[in-house]
Motif scaffolding. Structure first.
Motif, PDB file in Angstrom:
ATOM      1  N   SER A   1      95.445  64.361 -23.093  1.00 35.65           N
ATOM      2  CA  SER A   1      94.953  65.615 -23.656  1.00 35.65           C
ATOM      3  C   SER A   1      95.907  66.230 -24.670  1.00 35.65           C
ATOM      4  N   VAL A   2      97.137  65.769 -24.694  1.00 33.70           N
ATOM      5  CA  VAL A   2      98.171  66.410 -25.507  1.00 33.70           C
ATOM      6  C   VAL A   2      97.847  66.329 -26.993  1.00 33.70           C
ATOM      7  N   ARG A   3      97.283  65.200 -27.442  1.00 34.73           N
ATOM      8  CA  ARG A   3      97.090  65.008 -28.876  1.00 34.73           C
ATOM      9  C   ARG A   3      96.162  66.074 -29.472  1.00 34.73           C
ATOM     10  N   THR A   4      95.141  66.468 -28.720  1.00 33.20           N
ATOM     11  CA  THR A   4      94.171  67.428 -29.239  1.00 33.20           C
ATOM     12  C   THR A   4      94.559  68.865 -28.954  1.00 33.20           C
ATOM     13  N   ILE A   5      94.949  69.155 -27.718  1.00 23.40           N
ATOM     14  CA  ILE A   5      95.137  70.558 -27.331  1.00 23.40           C
ATOM     15  C   ILE A   5      96.602  70.965 -27.246  1.00 23.40           C
ATOM     16  N   GLY A   6      97.501  69.988 -27.169  1.00 25.47           N
ATOM     17  CA  GLY A   6      98.922  70.297 -27.169  1.00 25.47           C
ATOM     18  C   GLY A   6      99.501  70.450 -25.779  1.00 25.47           C
ATOM     19  N   ASN A   7     100.809  70.232 -25.689  1.00 32.10           N
ATOM     20  CA  ASN A   7     101.504  70.264 -24.405  1.00 32.10           C
ATOM     21  C   ASN A   7     101.540  71.660 -23.795  1.00 32.10           C
ATOM     22  N   VAL A   8     101.624  72.683 -24.619  1.00 31.64           N
ATOM     23  CA  VAL A   8     101.743  74.051 -24.115  1.00 31.64           C
ATOM     24  C   VAL A   8     100.446  74.518 -23.460  1.00 31.64           C
ATOM     25  N   LEU A   9      99.311  74.131 -24.031  1.00 31.32           N
ATOM     26  CA  LEU A   9      98.022  74.666 -23.594  1.00 31.32           C
ATOM     27  C   LEU A   9      97.250  73.746 -22.657  1.00 31.32           C
ATOM     28  N   VAL A  10      97.774  72.559 -22.391  1.00 29.45           N
ATOM     29  CA  VAL A  10      96.987  71.566 -21.658  1.00 29.45           C
ATOM     30  C   VAL A  10      96.666  72.013 -20.236  1.00 29.45           C
TER      31      VAL A  10
ATOM     32  N   GLY B   1      94.158  76.376 -29.253  1.00 30.59           N
ATOM     33  CA  GLY B   1      94.012  77.756 -28.817  1.00 30.59           C
ATOM     34  C   GLY B   1      92.556  78.180 -28.734  1.00 30.59           C
ATOM     35  N   THR B   2      91.733  77.699 -29.659  1.00 27.88           N
ATOM     36  CA  THR B   2      90.317  78.072 -29.653  1.00 27.88           C
ATOM     37  C   THR B   2      89.600  77.497 -28.432  1.00 27.88           C
TER      38      THR B   2
ATOM     39  N   GLY C   1      84.615  74.942 -28.708  1.00 28.26           N
ATOM     40  CA  GLY C   1      85.894  75.322 -29.279  1.00 28.26           C
ATOM     41  C   GLY C   1      86.185  74.608 -30.582  1.00 28.26           C
ATOM     42  N   LEU C   2      85.880  73.314 -30.638  1.00 27.27           N
ATOM     43  CA  LEU C   2      86.113  72.559 -31.867  1.00 27.27           C
ATOM     44  C   LEU C   2      85.187  73.049 -32.984  1.00 27.27           C
ATOM     45  N   TYR C   3      83.955  73.380 -32.626  1.00 25.76           N
ATOM     46  CA  TYR C   3      83.008  73.910 -33.620  1.00 25.76           C
ATOM     47  C   TYR C   3      83.513  75.228 -34.207  1.00 25.76           C
ATOM     48  N   ILE C   4      83.948  76.143 -33.350  1.00 23.37           N
ATOM     49  CA  ILE C   4      84.461  77.427 -33.833  1.00 23.37           C
ATOM     50  C   ILE C   4      85.725  77.227 -34.657  1.00 23.37           C
ATOM     51  N   SER C   5      86.593  76.341 -34.175  1.00 24.82           N
ATOM     52  CA  SER C   5      87.835  76.067 -34.882  1.00 24.82           C
ATOM     53  C   SER C   5      87.573  75.518 -36.277  1.00 24.82           C
TER      54      SER C   5
END
Length: 282
Positions: A196-205, A254-255, A241-245
């Motif tokens: 999941s890290v590649r798309t959403i990042g380590n902080v938000l996963v 974050g979205t 989220g991807l659509y809004i982003s």
């Protein structure tokens, strides 16, 4: 941007990365939704956050040496989990204290390692906050294959995981190897975090692991239903989220998290039996 325009962009050859990002985001959110059910049932949110930090040095090393990110993150997560399990045997220290020491240390090590790579700032931002650009084709296959392995392992160990989640002492009395089941679950959480890290990042996963499962927990009392609802909420949240982003040029990680948080708040408010409105009406 209308939904029709978004669909058109998904099939635009010049925007091929967008379709790959959607696949990875939905697959990751779906797998995290399933694994997250155990995380929520066992009150493991802190451990889920700790695992997300623990995989970072493995990701950093793999990135620096151009190795496999899934393998690097998994090795780092498993090694740190074993260290926690060993040091937690000392009864003078509670498990959460040991977790706090080792997982934060692992995260710090990852920052030091990746700082040695060219393009340090951009690479660090990509790992911490995710990125939908430049996703190679092999990432889609890695995420899909790893996700299938995670789901298969859960299918095989589901009864044991449930027994340990409900009552650890009873599980031990039944002859279950609680330590090894804990370690197996840590490995599955680690794998779910890595893909999941590649798309959403380590902080938000952590949001992918906890938020959909927490929302599903409010909506049903049945574990089987919860394990269907959680990945459905996660996958739909990733899509929206991807659509809004993409439509408003917001950060994708974050979205997605904010959309999932909105779903949780809606469940907290309007869940049929456990929502705020239902409790006040009854």
């Amino acid at each position: 941007m209308s939904p029709a325009d978004f669909v058109a962009d998904l099939f635009n050859p010049d925007l091929a990365f967008l379709g790959k990002a959607l696949l990875i985001a939905v697959m990751s959110a779906t797998v995290c939704g399933v694994v997250g059910c155990y995380v929520v049932l066992r009150g493991m949110a802190f451990i889920g956050d700790a695992v997300a930090h623990a995989v970072f040095p493995g990701l950093a090393v793999a990135f620096v040496v151009s190795g496999n990110l899934v393998l690097g993150g998994t090795v780092a997560g498993v090694v740190t989990a074993v260290l926690v399990a060993v040091f937690a045997q000392n009864r003078r220290l509670k498990e959460d204290s040991v977790i706090g020491v080792f997982f934060v240390a692992a995260f710090a090590l990852g920052i030091v390692v990746i700082s040695r790579a060219p393009g340090y700032a951009g690479s660090l931002q990509q790992f911490l906050f995710g990125s939908i650009t430049g996703i190679p084709d092999e990432d889609v296959y890695v995420v899909g294959g790893t996700g299938l392995v995670i789901l298969l392992a859960i299918l095989l160990l589901h009864k044991e995981f449930v027994a340990v989640s409900l009552d650890r002492e009873s599980a031990r009395a039944m002859g279950l190897r609680v330590f090894w089941l804990d370690l197996a679950l840590y490995v599955l959480v680690t794998l779910a975090v890595v893909i999941s890290v590649r798309t959403i990042g380590n902080v938000l996963v952590l949001a992918l692991l906890v938020t959909p499962a927490a929302a599903a927990r409010l909506l049903t009392d049945r574990l089987a239903v919860m394990m269907v609802l959680a990945p459905a909420i996660g996958g739909l949240g990733a899509l929206v989220g991807l659509y809004i982003s993409w439509s408003w040029d917001f950060p994708v990680g974050g979205t997605i998290v904010l959309v999932l948080t909105g779903a949780f708040l809606a469940a907290w408010l309007a869940a049929p039996r456990h929502g705020l409105l239902a409790r006040h009406v009854l």
